[in-house]
Design an enzyme around this catalytic site. Structure first.
Site, PDB file in Angstrom:
ATOM      1  N   GLU A  32      32.788  45.740  51.625  1.00 51.66           N
ATOM      2  CA  GLU A  32      32.500  44.720  52.643  1.00 51.66           C
ATOM      3  C   GLU A  32      32.694  45.279  54.051  1.00 51.66           C
ATOM      4  OE1 GLU A  32      31.121  41.857  52.366  1.00 51.66           O
ATOM      5  OE2 GLU A  32      31.014  41.977  50.190  1.00 51.66           O
ATOM      6  N   CYS A 187      13.842  37.754  52.873  1.00 48.46           N
ATOM      7  CA  CYS A 187      14.005  37.119  54.188  1.00 48.46           C
ATOM      8  C   CYS A 187      14.493  38.152  55.206  1.00 48.46           C
ATOM      9  CB  CYS A 187      14.977  35.940  54.077  1.00 48.46           C
ATOM     10  SG  CYS A 187      14.824  34.811  55.468  1.00 48.46           S
ATOM     11  N   CYS A 194       7.540  35.678  52.726  1.00 48.44           N
ATOM     12  CA  CYS A 194       7.651  34.296  52.269  1.00 48.44           C
ATOM     13  C   CYS A 194       6.870  34.035  50.974  1.00 48.44           C
ATOM     14  CB  CYS A 194       7.203  33.330  53.358  1.00 48.44           C
ATOM     15  SG  CYS A 194       8.247  33.444  54.818  1.00 48.44           S
ATOM     16  N   CYS A 197       9.012  34.587  47.978  1.00 49.79           N
ATOM     17  CA  CYS A 197      10.416  34.163  48.096  1.00 49.79           C
ATOM     18  C   CYS A 197      10.710  32.921  47.242  1.00 49.79           C
ATOM     19  CB  CYS A 197      10.722  33.864  49.567  1.00 49.79           C
ATOM     20  SG  CYS A 197      12.371  33.179  49.810  1.00 49.79           S
ATOM     21  N   CYS A 203      11.999  25.747  52.184  1.00 43.11           N
ATOM     22  CA  CYS A 203      12.275  26.438  53.446  1.00 43.11           C
ATOM     23  C   CYS A 203      11.445  25.838  54.581  1.00 43.11           C
ATOM     24  CB  CYS A 203      11.965  27.928  53.287  1.00 43.11           C
ATOM     25  SG  CYS A 203      12.210  28.832  54.820  1.00 43.11           S
TER      26      CYS A 203
HETATM   27  S1  SF4 Z   1      10.515  31.374  52.637  1.00 43.39           S
HETATM   28 FE1  SF4 Z   1      12.168  31.026  54.098  1.00 43.39          FE
HETATM   29  S2  SF4 Z   1      13.942  31.965  53.154  1.00 43.39           S
HETATM   30 FE2  SF4 Z   1      12.151  32.766  52.097  1.00 43.39          FE
HETATM   31  S3  SF4 Z   1      11.595  34.662  53.194  1.00 43.39           S
HETATM   32 FE3  SF4 Z   1      10.428  33.021  54.138  1.00 43.39          FE
HETATM   33  S4  SF4 Z   1      11.710  32.347  55.850  1.00 43.39           S
HETATM   34 FE4  SF4 Z   1      13.040  33.503  54.476  1.00 43.39          FE
END
Ligand code: SF4
Length: 351
Positions: A32, A187, A194, A197, A203
């Site tokens: 960390e 992200c 996106c 994702c 989102c």
């Molecule tokens: S959908 Fe939202 S959380 Fe996913 S990569 Fe795009 S901005 Fe990031």
């Protein structure tokens, strides 16, 4: 978010990272600390190297600071190394050689903020602690569709609330790793992915490009330019003059070439001679200027440094004493000290 994130994490998470395969509190804390300001790819070899040299809290606590800085050399943000050394000493002295199990005691360790404490408590002891590292912060900022400066006090409070709300009980450890991985894989700060994702269905930023770009725009800034002239003085035996940097400021606590001028590159020969004379007389040395190297560049987190190295002959014995912070070392010994990466590269090229 956990319902969307955890199945994705099981399939696509970075399970091979070495700190994902241990529950040792020392190894998890070390990871960390390394990851606080460093990308995974860069941190990996340092993690292995530091664990090999200092495998337990006791080894790190009892090592001389110079030995720790030498292993940290090249990683940057050297205050982390000094804090880690002090934190290990506190863990050994005050906590029986185990990372403290309560948040307040963990956060009392040097270099351990709320998110670092939470990450270790969740991964080493299975506690339901929410993290808010750079990746988690970015994911939450975007999914919640927040606006304004991500680091403002109001957004900071809101983000911690969201982090606590979204972190599931019983699986905080996996969730914390999942949100870190999502921030690294999908992200990303620039050009987030996106379409692939798993959080896309919920989102807010994904559907609104003006929100998506906000995080990146508010954080992107041109690094200001700074200039310096460093001194590479060698004696007749080829030993090089080194100066220990003050604890605070750039390269804090590391051994560096002396900085002859911290505001400009001394291209003018007269100015160079005067600066060298001033430096020699302040340190009780006899120096004769030689050549000035071409300009080099080094990127720090907050600025870009352009510097040139002035070579000089050192014509007097340097007696190492604690006050001056000066030593004269042969190149082999110098390379065993904690050196900033550009200075290390420079010395490696000398012999
Ligand atoms: S959908 Fe939202 S959380 Fe996913 S990569 Fe795009 S901005 Fe990031």
């Amino acid at each position: 978010m956990a319902e969307l994130l955890l199945p994705w994490y099981r399939r696509c998470g970075r399970h091979d990272l070495p700190w994902r395969k241990t529950q040792d509190d020392y190894a998890l804390w070390l990871a960390e600390i390394l990851l606080q300001q460093t990308q995974v790819r860069t941190a990996l070899p340092y993690y292995g190297r530091l664990l090999a040299h200092f495998p337990r809290w006791q080894d790190l606590a009892s090592a001389p600071l110079d030995a720790v800085l030498a292993q940290w050399s090249g990683l940057g943000y050297y205050a982390r190394a000094r804090n880690a050394h002090r934190a290990a000493q506190m863990v050994v002295r005050d906590h029986g050689g185990r990372f403290p199990k309560d948040r307040a005691s963990a956060m009392a360790l040097p270099g351990v903020g709320r998110s670092t404490a939470a990450a270790v408590l969740a991964s080493a002891y299975g506690q339901d602690e929410a993290i808010l590292d750079a990746n988690a912060r970015r994911v939450l900022f975007r999914t919640a569709g927040l606006v304004g400066e991500p680091r403002s006090a109001a957004n900071d409070r809101r983000l911690w609330q969201l982090a606590a709300m979204e972190t599931p009980r019983g699986t905080a450890h996996d969730y914390n790793q999942a949100i870190q991985d999502l921030g690294a894989i999908h992200c990303r700060s620039r050009r987030p992915d996106c379409p692939g994702c798993p959080l896309r269905p919920r989102c807010r930023a994904a559907a609104r490009p003006e929100l998506l770009n906000r995080y990146e725009q508010t954080h992107r800034s041109d690094r200001p330019q700074r200039y310096a002239t460093l001194l590479l003085a060698r004696d007749a035996a080829g030993r090089v003059l080194l100066h220990r940097r003050p604890e605070h400021g750039i390269w804090g606590g590391l051994w560096s070439l002396p900085i002859l001028d911290a505001s400009q590159i001394l291209t003018d020969p007269d100015q160079r001679a005067q600066a060298l004379e001033r430096y020699a007389s302040a340190c009780g040395l006899r120096l004769k200027a030689q050549s000035l190297d071409p300009v080099r560049r080094h990127l720090f987190s907050h600025f870009q440094l352009e510097y040139a190295v002035l070579h000089a002959q050192l014509r007097a014995e340097v007696v190492a004493d604690g006050d001056s912070g000066l030593v004269c070392q042969d190149i082999g010994s110098a390379l065993g000290l904690g050196l900033p990466s550009p200075i290390r590269r420079l010395l490696e090229q000398l012999d």
